[in-house]
Design an enzyme around this catalytic site. Structure first.
Site, PDB file in Angstrom:
ATOM      1  CB  CYS A  85      -0.982  -0.036   1.167  1.00  0.00           C
ATOM      2  SG  CYS A  85      -2.328   1.160   1.038  1.00  0.00           S
ATOM      3  CG  HIS A 194      -3.096  -3.592   3.715  1.00  0.00           C
ATOM      4  ND1 HIS A 194      -2.123  -2.939   4.435  1.00  0.00           N
ATOM      5  CD2 HIS A 194      -3.740  -2.641   3.004  1.00  0.00           C
ATOM      6  CE1 HIS A 194      -2.184  -1.628   4.181  1.00  0.00           C
ATOM      7  NE2 HIS A 194      -3.159  -1.428   3.304  1.00  0.00           N
ATOM      8  CD  GLU A 196      -0.260  -5.489   5.928  1.00  0.00           C
ATOM      9  OE1 GLU A 196      -0.551  -4.288   6.070  1.00  0.00           O
ATOM     10  OE2 GLU A 196      -0.185  -6.048   4.801  1.00  0.00           O
TER      11      GLU A 196
END
Length: 230
Positions: A85, A194, A196
């Site tokens: 991002c 994302h 993560e």
């Protein structure tokens, strides 16, 4: 393997990225934007957030942070670097990746579980996926529209530099539905969604196929650890 995660003023997902590295079996090393020391890490993650408040352009000021001198030099030597991002925005601003990111075409911040297709499974950050696989990971951005001029876009497509492509819906107006790209060498990858946030069972996207597994982002971090020991 030691994976450095750099914190910039305004980073929001640095701790999440560290946790993702640990979930994949790596050793997460916290790095600071104002330093000139990568602490001998084997790979680097530039996390999501709003570095420097996204002044000028998202990622523009952060791309000139002191530690980015070392990041650029290390990436050019072949060190694996992932930008998520805001980190993706930094990588394009630092010219480590082609293209750029602009305001979403609908002018609004978007937050959703996003389907992606893995277009290139031969990079340091995507090798644990099957090429063509569809995954679901969270997306949250206001300036996620991928752009490039026609000549650059043709090169990106022709040379297989699209790492991830949006599937089902294009959430931000990105050209050719591009959600992530890689450099020629395959050691630098940028992705707008994302991963993560999808590394632990029971967290992340909830789909019928995954039965609340929420781990579609984990192979990104596993990929680099595998690449480092290969």
């Amino acid at each position: 393997m030691r994976v450095g995660v750099i914190t910039f003023p305004g980073s929001l997902d640095d701790r999440d990225a560290q946790r993702a590295v640990r979930a994949a079996g790596g050793d997460a090393v916290a790095l600071w934007h104002g330093d000139h020391d990568l602490q001998g890490v084997d790979a680097i993650v530039l996390p999501g957030g709003f570095s420097y408040g996204d002044y000028l352009r998202a990622g523009a000021i952060a791309s000139h942070s002191p530690i980015m001198t070392e990041v650029v030099e290390a990436a050019e030597r072949g060190l694996p670097v992932l930008g998520i991002c805001n980190g993706f925005q930094m990588l394009t601003e630092a010219r480590l990746l082609p293209g750029g990111l602009i305001r979403n075409d609908h002018g609004q911040f978007v937050c959703r579980d996003q389907r992606l297709r893995v277009e290139n499974a031969s990079t340091a950050w995507t090798s644990a996926y099957d090429e063509g696989a569809e995954i679901v990971i969270p997306l949250k951005n206001g300036e996620g529209g991928f752009i490039a001029d026609d000549e650059t876009l043709a090169r990106i497509e022709g040379e297989g530099l699209v790492a991830f492509r949006y599937a089902g819906v294009n959430p931000n107006g990105s050209r050719n539905d591009i959600a992530g790209v890689t450099n020629d060498r395959g050691n630098v990858v940028g992705i707008m969604p994302h991963p993560e946030h999808a590394v632990e069972p029971g967290f992340g996207p909830d789909t019928d196929e995954r039965m609340r597994s929420g781990i579609d982002g984990l192979p990104i971090f596993a990929s680099v650890l595998q690449a480092l020991v290969a």
